[in-house]
Scaffold this active site. Structure first.
Site, PDB file in Angstrom:
ATOM      1  N   ASN A   7      16.927  53.192  -4.751  1.00  0.00           N
ATOM      2  CA  ASN A   7      16.971  51.934  -4.003  1.00  0.00           C
ATOM      3  C   ASN A   7      16.836  52.278  -2.521  1.00  0.00           C
ATOM      4  O   ASN A   7      17.775  52.779  -1.907  1.00  0.00           O
ATOM      5  CB  ASN A   7      18.307  51.238  -4.297  1.00  0.00           C
ATOM      6  N   LYS A  14      19.622  54.953  -1.723  1.00  0.00           N
ATOM      7  CA  LYS A  14      20.711  55.050  -2.710  1.00  0.00           C
ATOM      8  C   LYS A  14      20.091  55.566  -4.002  1.00  0.00           C
ATOM      9  O   LYS A  14      18.979  55.156  -4.360  1.00  0.00           O
ATOM     10  CB  LYS A  14      21.330  53.676  -2.960  1.00  0.00           C
ATOM     11  N   ARG A  91      14.052  50.094  -7.412  1.00  0.00           N
ATOM     12  CA  ARG A  91      14.365  48.694  -7.128  1.00  0.00           C
ATOM     13  C   ARG A  91      13.357  48.202  -6.088  1.00  0.00           C
ATOM     14  O   ARG A  91      13.231  48.800  -5.016  1.00  0.00           O
ATOM     15  CB  ARG A  91      15.774  48.587  -6.552  1.00  0.00           C
ATOM     16  N   HIS A 180      18.453  39.280  -6.365  1.00  0.00           N
ATOM     17  CA  HIS A 180      19.577  39.797  -7.177  1.00  0.00           C
ATOM     18  C   HIS A 180      19.371  39.545  -8.668  1.00  0.00           C
ATOM     19  O   HIS A 180      20.335  39.480  -9.431  1.00  0.00           O
ATOM     20  CB  HIS A 180      20.921  39.140  -6.789  1.00  0.00           C
ATOM     21  N   HIS A 208      26.879  36.384  -7.529  1.00  0.00           N
ATOM     22  CA  HIS A 208      26.801  37.783  -7.087  1.00  0.00           C
ATOM     23  C   HIS A 208      27.220  37.805  -5.617  1.00  0.00           C
ATOM     24  O   HIS A 208      26.482  37.352  -4.739  1.00  0.00           O
ATOM     25  CB  HIS A 208      25.371  38.309  -7.264  1.00  0.00           C
ATOM     26  N   LEU A 209      28.429  38.320  -5.349  1.00  0.00           N
ATOM     27  CA  LEU A 209      28.976  38.258  -3.997  1.00  0.00           C
ATOM     28  C   LEU A 209      29.181  39.661  -3.441  1.00  0.00           C
ATOM     29  O   LEU A 209      30.251  40.258  -3.597  1.00  0.00           O
ATOM     30  CB  LEU A 209      30.310  37.489  -4.004  1.00  0.00           C
ATOM     31  N   GLY A 210      28.138  40.216  -2.848  1.00  0.00           N
ATOM     32  CA  GLY A 210      28.244  41.522  -2.194  1.00  0.00           C
ATOM     33  C   GLY A 210      28.055  41.314  -0.703  1.00  0.00           C
ATOM     34  O   GLY A 210      28.421  40.257  -0.177  1.00  0.00           O
ATOM     35  N   ASN A 211      27.490  42.289   0.000  1.00  0.00           N
ATOM     36  CA  ASN A 211      27.161  42.045   1.412  1.00  0.00           C
ATOM     37  C   ASN A 211      26.127  40.932   1.516  1.00  0.00           C
ATOM     38  O   ASN A 211      26.209  40.078   2.379  1.00  0.00           O
ATOM     39  CB  ASN A 211      26.659  43.335   2.057  1.00  0.00           C
ATOM     40  N   ARG A 241      24.485  37.409   7.256  1.00  0.00           N
ATOM     41  CA  ARG A 241      23.403  36.408   7.173  1.00  0.00           C
ATOM     42  C   ARG A 241      23.985  35.000   7.143  1.00  0.00           C
ATOM     43  O   ARG A 241      25.017  34.766   6.518  1.00  0.00           O
ATOM     44  CB  ARG A 241      22.569  36.626   5.908  1.00  0.00           C
ATOM     45  N   ASP A 283      32.857  42.477   6.712  1.00  0.00           N
ATOM     46  CA  ASP A 283      33.461  43.011   5.497  1.00  0.00           C
ATOM     47  C   ASP A 283      34.565  42.072   4.999  1.00  0.00           C
ATOM     48  O   ASP A 283      35.538  41.812   5.699  1.00  0.00           O
ATOM     49  CB  ASP A 283      34.047  44.385   5.856  1.00  0.00           C
ATOM     50  N   ILE A 331      32.676  41.571  -3.668  1.00  0.00           N
ATOM     51  CA  ILE A 331      33.653  40.513  -3.404  1.00  0.00           C
ATOM     52  C   ILE A 331      34.046  39.805  -4.705  1.00  0.00           C
ATOM     53  O   ILE A 331      35.231  39.583  -4.981  1.00  0.00           O
ATOM     54  CB  ILE A 331      33.078  39.503  -2.376  1.00  0.00           C
ATOM     55  N   GLU A 384      23.431  47.140 -11.653  1.00  0.00           N
ATOM     56  CA  GLU A 384      21.980  46.972 -11.465  1.00  0.00           C
ATOM     57  C   GLU A 384      21.230  48.260 -11.812  1.00  0.00           C
ATOM     58  O   GLU A 384      20.118  48.209 -12.334  1.00  0.00           O
ATOM     59  CB  GLU A 384      21.698  46.568 -10.014  1.00  0.00           C
TER      60      GLU A 384
END
Ligand code: ADP
Length: 398
Positions: A7, A14, A91, A180, A208-211, A241, A283, A331, A384
């Site tokens: 990724n 990553k 990805r 996502h 889907h609650l990430g950054n 964002r 964060d 999150i 993922e």
């Protein structure tokens, strides 16, 4: 087969090496600060402690060389040499209207990917750079592109067309694509196991609650709506964002502050969201802590959860009901506070949490709904990389 999952971001790579037979992650890590001073590789073999290597990593080709070197190193490696890598899964953020599923990469696909840069200038160039770097380093190893957009490919036009002249869709492909997708699809499949019903009989809402954050309405296995749009900027509030915004604001601020296109883009993508509102952090863990004493952090948290609640309620409407609401990513998997606030006062729609179960659910699969609810609420850790590895093997062994 051992599959290397890659990724690539603008200054990061990553990676994860997955054994497709056992589905075990043999090692994972990240190269950060590519092309900057003090580049660093963090590597974690599944059975040994994490190691950190610093070096001069000028570009993605060097980064991939570092990854291969550490995967095959005597002390920290998990394979003897690079020939054990049977395939690479990449990805790729944007598959446009062309790619409705993962695809084996060849010259024609690379050409298509390059033509999609126009749609995703912030993401696809880095994904392409990662593919090129792997092709240089791992000559003749088959590679697969797995798209963030593919799962949303079957959304109906009434969900993906914007209220602007239709000709702009025809001319420039301006429509909602959604992102996502691998994560939304993965947790939906896991929900099937947890609920004991086939996907074709379920109405699911996946958050889907990430950054970055997005929510999807999945009706009988198909994504019928999702909050991210033409780019991953639309929808929920995110770490940096803005999410949904009156577009006139951008024009207004650009004029008042004399911002260039690039600066306006940076404002919405990098300086907004939790970070922009709180002035404290992007964060969520820090926001939740700070919210106890800092009114701006509290406001950021409230806006985040309120917007999430509105989307949940609207997707119940979009599908004429729901069987389950699923929380995932950093999150969603870890923050009982966000889950509690987002589900508060949704009991009239059939969502109610069991407070204890919610508090205890930390990065594990769990049913956190109260006994008397119509809609189940589940926590499901996403994976993922595993989806990318599965798709890769499927296409490579065909
Ligand atoms: P990415 O989108 O970069 O993959 P992640 O899915 O790892 O991101 O999610 C990162 C987010 O998860 C951060 O906002 C982080 O604060 C949040 N997070 C992780 N653990 C917790 C926690 N215990 N409580 C609240 N937020 C958390």
């Amino acid at each position: 087969m051992k599959v290397l999952v890659i990724n690539c971001g603008s200054s990061s790579v990553k990676y994860q090496l997955i054994d497709s037979e056992t589905e075990l992650s043999l090692a994972k890590g990240m190269v950060a600060r590519i092309g900057m001073s003090a580049s660093v590789l963090t590597h974690k073999p599944h059975d040994r402690p994490e190691v950190i290597v610093s070096g001069e990593i000028l570009d993605h080709i060097v980064a991939i060389e570092y990854v291969i070197a550490i995967l095959t190193s005597e002390n920290h490696g998990v394979i003897k040499d690079r020939s054990e890598i049977g395939a690479v899964g990449h990805r790729v953020v944007h598959g446009g209207e062309k790619f409705s599923a993962s695809v084996l990469i060849d010259d024609a696909v690379m050409q298509e990917l390059r033509s999609l840069i126009e749609l995703a200038p912030l993401h696809n160039p880095h994904n392409i750079r990662g593919i090129n770097a792997c092709q240089k380093t791992l000559d003749n190893v088959p590679m697969v592109a797995v798209f963030d957009t593919a799962f949303h490919h079957q959304m109906p036009p009434h969900a993906y067309i914007y209220g602007i002249p239709y000709v702009l869709y025809r001319r420039y492909g301006i429509r909602r694509y959604g992102f996502h997708g691998t994560s939304h699809h993965y947790v939906a499949e896991r929900a099937v196991e947890m609920l004991g019903k086939p996907l074709e009989e379920l109405k699911l809402i996946t958050a889907h609650l990430g950054n970055g954050a997005s929510i999807a309405a999945i009706d009988h296995g198909k994504s019928v709506d999702t909050s991210m749009g033409f780019t991953p900027l639309e929808g929920l509030l995110m770490g940096t964002r803005s999410g949904d915004l009156d577009p006139a604001i951008i024009l207004h601020v650009m004029a008042r502050e004399e911002l260039s296109l690039h600066e306006a883009n940076t404002l919405m993508n990098k300086h907004s969201g939790l970070s922009g509102i709180s002035g404290v952090s992007s964060d969520m863990q820090e926001i939740v802590k700070e919210a106890e004493t800092n009114p701006n952090a509290k406001l950021a948290l409230d806006i985040y959860c309120y917007r999430l609640k509105k989307y949940i309620a609207s997707y119940i409407g979009a599908m004429n009901g729901a069987d389950a609401l699923i929380f995932t990513a950093g999150i969603g998997e870890n923050s009982d506070t966000v889950r509690r606030l987002a589900c508060e006062n949704l009991d009239f729609l059939g969502i109610k949490l069991d407070e204890d179960k919610n508090r205890r659910a930390l990065a594990v699969e769990a049913d956190i709904s109260a006994a008397d609810t119509r809609i189940k609420t589940l926590v499901i850790p996403t994976n993922e990389e595993l989806v990318i590895a599965r798709d890769t093997v499927e296409l490579v062994v065909e």
